[in-house]
Scaffold this motif. Structure first.
Motif, PDB file in Angstrom:
ATOM      1  N   PRO A 419      72.302  36.674  66.152  1.00 21.91           N
ATOM      2  CA  PRO A 419      72.792  35.500  65.671  1.00 21.91           C
ATOM      3  C   PRO A 419      72.048  35.254  63.764  1.00 21.91           C
ATOM      4  CG  PRO A 419      72.028  34.663  67.750  1.00 21.91           C
ATOM      5  CD  PRO A 419      72.003  36.506  67.330  1.00 21.91           C
ATOM      6  N   LEU A 420      71.486  35.790  63.875  1.00 19.60           N
ATOM      7  CA  LEU A 420      70.798  35.405  62.832  1.00 19.60           C
ATOM      8  C   LEU A 420      71.213  36.427  61.710  1.00 19.60           C
ATOM      9  CD1 LEU A 420      68.691  33.994  61.018  1.00 19.60           C
ATOM     10  CD2 LEU A 420      67.383  35.634  60.901  1.00 19.60           C
ATOM     11  N   LEU A 421      71.675  37.359  61.736  1.00 16.26           N
ATOM     12  CA  LEU A 421      72.425  38.793  61.110  1.00 16.26           C
ATOM     13  C   LEU A 421      74.142  38.366  60.946  1.00 16.26           C
ATOM     14  CD1 LEU A 421      70.801  42.043  61.841  1.00 16.26           C
ATOM     15  CD2 LEU A 421      70.090  40.346  60.299  1.00 16.26           C
ATOM     16  N   VAL A 429      79.044  36.215  53.266  1.00 11.78           N
ATOM     17  CA  VAL A 429      81.830  36.805  53.175  1.00 11.78           C
ATOM     18  C   VAL A 429      82.058  35.072  52.939  1.00 11.78           C
ATOM     19  CG1 VAL A 429      83.450  37.233  54.390  1.00 11.78           C
ATOM     20  CG2 VAL A 429      81.058  38.819  54.604  1.00 11.78           C
ATOM     21  N   ILE A 430      81.950  34.024  53.844  1.00  9.68           N
ATOM     22  CA  ILE A 430      82.848  33.978  53.538  1.00  9.68           C
ATOM     23  C   ILE A 430      81.819  32.084  52.469  1.00  9.68           C
ATOM     24  CG2 ILE A 430      84.184  31.496  55.046  1.00  9.68           C
ATOM     25  CD1 ILE A 430      85.408  34.457  54.985  1.00  9.68           C
ATOM     26  N   VAL A 431      80.561  31.243  53.447  1.00  7.69           N
ATOM     27  CA  VAL A 431      80.250  30.040  52.678  1.00  7.69           C
ATOM     28  C   VAL A 431      79.726  30.379  51.407  1.00  7.69           C
ATOM     29  CG1 VAL A 431      78.795  28.375  53.579  1.00  7.69           C
ATOM     30  CG2 VAL A 431      79.837  29.802  55.299  1.00  7.69           C
ATOM     31  N   ALA A 432      79.554  31.234  50.546  1.00  6.88           N
ATOM     32  CA  ALA A 432      79.002  31.097  49.353  1.00  6.88           C
ATOM     33  C   ALA A 432      79.954  31.105  48.702  1.00  6.88           C
ATOM     34  CB  ALA A 432      77.541  32.387  50.112  1.00  6.88           C
ATOM     35  N   VAL A 503      75.253  48.336  63.311  1.00 12.16           N
ATOM     36  CA  VAL A 503      76.340  47.431  62.520  1.00 12.16           C
ATOM     37  C   VAL A 503      76.287  46.463  61.356  1.00 12.16           C
ATOM     38  CG1 VAL A 503      78.594  46.839  62.890  1.00 12.16           C
ATOM     39  CG2 VAL A 503      77.596  48.369  63.924  1.00 12.16           C
ATOM     40  N   LEU A 504      75.532  45.301  61.635  1.00 12.17           N
ATOM     41  CA  LEU A 504      75.437  44.439  61.306  1.00 12.17           C
ATOM     42  C   LEU A 504      74.464  44.894  59.702  1.00 12.17           C
ATOM     43  CD1 LEU A 504      74.796  41.183  63.611  1.00 12.17           C
ATOM     44  CD2 LEU A 504      76.381  41.833  62.553  1.00 12.17           C
ATOM     45  N   LEU A 505      73.157  45.427  59.695  1.00 15.27           N
ATOM     46  CA  LEU A 505      72.451  46.070  58.760  1.00 15.27           C
ATOM     47  C   LEU A 505      72.671  46.765  58.440  1.00 15.27           C
ATOM     48  CD1 LEU A 505      69.343  46.719  60.739  1.00 15.27           C
ATOM     49  CD2 LEU A 505      69.822  44.440  58.973  1.00 15.27           C
ATOM     50  N   LEU A 506      73.835  47.675  58.163  1.00 13.94           N
ATOM     51  CA  LEU A 506      74.905  48.200  57.686  1.00 13.94           C
ATOM     52  C   LEU A 506      75.368  47.113  56.623  1.00 13.94           C
ATOM     53  CD1 LEU A 506      75.357  51.669  59.359  1.00 13.94           C
ATOM     54  CD2 LEU A 506      73.955  51.258  57.061  1.00 13.94           C
ATOM     55  N   SER A 507      76.586  46.316  57.267  1.00 13.78           N
ATOM     56  CA  SER A 507      76.916  45.877  56.562  1.00 13.78           C
ATOM     57  C   SER A 507      76.677  44.503  55.356  1.00 13.78           C
ATOM     58  CB  SER A 507      78.341  44.339  58.031  1.00 13.78           C
ATOM     59  OG  SER A 507      78.293  45.349  59.113  1.00 13.78           O
ATOM     60  N   LEU A 508      75.449  44.675  55.994  1.00 12.26           N
ATOM     61  CA  LEU A 508      74.062  44.162  55.059  1.00 12.26           C
ATOM     62  C   LEU A 508      73.540  44.315  54.024  1.00 12.26           C
ATOM     63  CD1 LEU A 508      72.514  41.186  57.648  1.00 12.26           C
ATOM     64  CD2 LEU A 508      74.078  40.333  55.438  1.00 12.26           C
ATOM     65  N   ILE A 536      81.011  40.540  46.101  1.00  9.77           N
ATOM     66  CA  ILE A 536      80.937  42.700  47.046  1.00  9.77           C
ATOM     67  C   ILE A 536      81.186  42.851  48.217  1.00  9.77           C
ATOM     68  CG2 ILE A 536      78.971  42.855  47.110  1.00  9.77           C
ATOM     69  CD1 ILE A 536      79.379  45.908  46.882  1.00  9.77           C
ATOM     70  N   TYR A 537      80.849  41.335  48.922  1.00 10.66           N
ATOM     71  CA  TYR A 537      81.013  41.132  50.576  1.00 10.66           C
ATOM     72  C   TYR A 537      82.469  40.873  50.825  1.00 10.66           C
ATOM     73  CZ  TYR A 537      75.557  41.563  50.963  1.00 10.66           C
ATOM     74  OH  TYR A 537      74.889  41.722  50.999  1.00 10.66           O
TER      75      TYR A 537
END
Length: 597
Positions: A419-421, A429-432, A503-508, A536-537
């Motif tokens: 959940p943290l990742l 991706v969305i909020v910032a 997958v989440l670490l690669l996405s980050l 870029i995200y």
């Protein structure tokens, strides 16, 4: 104050109110035209106008029952709990003016949760009480009940009467279990209230994430536990037995044959009870029978259906009045305990960590709720183990210690890291990109990202379980089937935690390496570097989504092409028991069936 609030509501939702009023006028016009068509004997026109009126009527009733009724419950809950949060109607008016849509949605959501858990409690009561006690409430398992058909056939005044009675009943329960306990708490414990909720904070989406976390994670996690439901059912049964013997209503509440249900099944279709017994099904049902008519689709499980005869003691109406009074006192005491004990326990435990600083009461309430649940669970387990001896207890303690350690590791990975990742990825991706301009530095709050990540993980897991069969769905179903007692730590880490975290670490990491390592090496300007780091995200998300949509469309076009080709050229042919490998390996033709005989 109410007049000012109503005028503010009408000013913000003028279009919605105008639409509803327009549909009401349309329904009245259709009724008038239907009557005129019946007078002049235009059968087709009368039938068409009748169908149009039924469509408008059902639509309006659905809007009222599913939209307006929970909204009224949510606002009434908020008004009755103002003193608990040291707020006033002026504060609610200001919050409504600042964000009318969000305020209305949150109140509707709270009202729906209230109606949902009230209906759940009614279903639990039906499992304990004698069939026929709750005759004034519609049975959610009645196979003959159809809410849409009832909306069509019953007249408007009956729906209006049921709606008013539903509002009165639900509003009275809120007064009994919320407003009156708050007054008693302020009288007996003056320093306990108000709750510290920090309605305004600099952290983004803090209040929303915490409230949704409590409603969507904490409460369902407790109420969906089998032991919690059994405890609640046991408490309800113990209270029913005690009240039945005190007031001589044991036969009325639980039935005369409760101990012989397995040997003597009750005929649920028995509408004619034997002499000397009373059947409440023969009495005319009041308007309150449809209290949950609009919420039939929410829950489809529950208690027994039908009627069971009972013995009617002397002074029966007076005993029923005493039973209702005893029930109100019990609900009041239970509400007092639920409002004070978890929060007091959570505050006491949090004081060892944070000292005298104020903590959001959602933290303290959730902490106290879980501690109380674990304490009760531990006591019940020890009481069940004590007759088996010390050796068995030591063996059980060893097994449970190992199981708890495995559960903690799984919880750290599945409920902590993932959940943290996921929340951090959603933030990037969305909020910032939507909230923070390019000339400002975004601030990240790990706790808020984790809270939003828990909600997103729950939604993704629900969508995965409802979707087609693939490896993630199979793994989640396998983990759920094993449960906590048979938890397989190696399987969860190898099949679920490690792939998802990778997958989440690669996405980050991959976008960050490209934006912070590759782009500066090219020699671009600092403004372009900042733009790449911030955009870029969402850009890579858009690229991945576009590739996924294109691949899906290509597969669909291929299936369409094969379907058109088969429809055009494959006529009157069908392959049966055909295997391509077997056909390639063997070139010998099959034997003639006639010659083989």
């Amino acid at each position: 104050m109410f007049i000012l609030f109503f005028s503010s509501f009408t000013s913000h939702f003028e279009g919605l109110i105008t639409t509803i009023v327009g549909y009401i006028l349309l329904a009245m016009t259709l009724i008038l035209c239907h009557g005129l068509a019946a007078l002049v004997r235009f059968q087709r026109s009368r039938r068409l106008l009748g169908v149009c009126y039924i469509v408008v009527k059902v639509s309006l009733l659905v809007v009222v029952e599913i939209g307006v009724f929970p909204l009224i419950c949510g606002w009434w809950l908020d008004i009755c709990s103002l003193e608990m949060f040291d707020a006033s109607l002026k504060d609610r008016e200001l919050s409504f003016k600042s964000a009318p849509g969000t305020t209305m949605f949150l109140h509707w959501l709270v009202g729906m949760v209230y109606v949902f858990y009230f209906a759940s409690f009614i279903l639990l009561l039906r499992e304990v009480l004698r069939p026929g006690v709750l005759w004034f409430l519609r049975n959610l398992n009645d196979p003959d009940f159809n809410p849409v058909q009832e909306m069509i056939h019953l007249p408007i005044y009956r729906h209006l009467r049921r709606f008013i009675l539903s509002v009165v009943v639900f509003g009275s329960i809120v007064l009994l279990m919320l407003w009156l306990p708050i007054r008693l708490i302020k009288l007996l414990l003056p320093t306990f209230l108000p709750y510290n909720v920090m309605l305004y904070s600099d952290a983004p989406v803090s209040e929303l994430s915490l409230e949704l976390l409590l409603l969507q994670v904490v409460l369902p996690a407790l109420l969906e536990q089998g032991h919690t439901r059994q405890w609640l059912k046991g408490l309800v049964r113990a209270w029913t037995v005690s009240a039945g013997y005190l007031l001589d209503l044991h036969s009325y509440l639980l039935g005369e044959q409760e101990d012989n249900d397995a040997n003597q099944p009750v005929n649920n279709n028995n509408n004619n009870p034997p002499p000397g017994h009373h059947n409440n099904n023969n009495n005319p049902a009041p308007a309150g029978e449809g209290l949950h008519a609009a919420h039939q689709a929410i829950l489809q499980q529950g208690g027994p259906v039908g009627f069971q005869p009972y013995h009617r003691p002397l002074r029966f109406p007076f005993r029923i009045v005493l039973l209702i009074a005893f029930m109100c006192i019990t609900l009041l005491v239970a509400s007092l305990v639920c409002l004070t004990l978890p929060v007091f326990t959570g505050r006491w435990l949090m004081s060892f960590w944070t000292g005298s600083s104020k903590i959001h009461e959602l933290y303290t309430a959730a902490c106290g709720l879980y501690v109380c649940w674990l304490s009760i669970r531990g006591v019940t387990v020890l009481l069940a183990w004590m007759p088996q001896g010390r050796t068995v207890i030591a063996h059980k303690v060893q097994e449970w210690t190992l199981m708890i350690l495995k559960t903690l590791v799984v919880a750290l990975l599945v409920a902590g890291v993932i959940p943290l990742l996921l929340g951090l990825l959603f933030e990037l991706v969305i909020v910032a990109p939507l909230r923070v301009p390019l000339d400002q530095t975004p601030l990240f709050y790990p706790w808020q990202d984790w809270a939003l990540g828990v909600l997103h993980a729950k939604i993704i897991a629900a969508i995965t379980l409802m979707g087609p069969q693939w490896w993630l769905k199979t793994v989640i179903e396998q983990v759920y089937a094993n449960g906590i007692r048979n938890i397989d730590l190696q399987f969860i880490i190898r099949k679920l935690a490690a792939p998802v975290i990778s997958v989440l670490l690669l996405s980050l990491c991959v976008p960050y390496v490209i934006a912070a390592g590759v782009v500066p090496a090219v020699g671009v300007t600092p403004e372009m570097e900042i733009l790449m780091q911030r955009r870029i995200y969402p850009f890579l998300l858009m690229v991945v989504s576009l590739i996924g949509i294109l691949s899906f469309q290509i597969r669909q076009f291929k299936r369409l092409y094969e379907h058109i080709k088969n429809d055009k050229y494959l006529v009157g042919q069908r392959l049966v028991n055909y295997e391509r490998k077997a056909a390639r390996a063997s070139s010998v033709p099959p034997p003639n069936p006639v010659s083989s005989q």
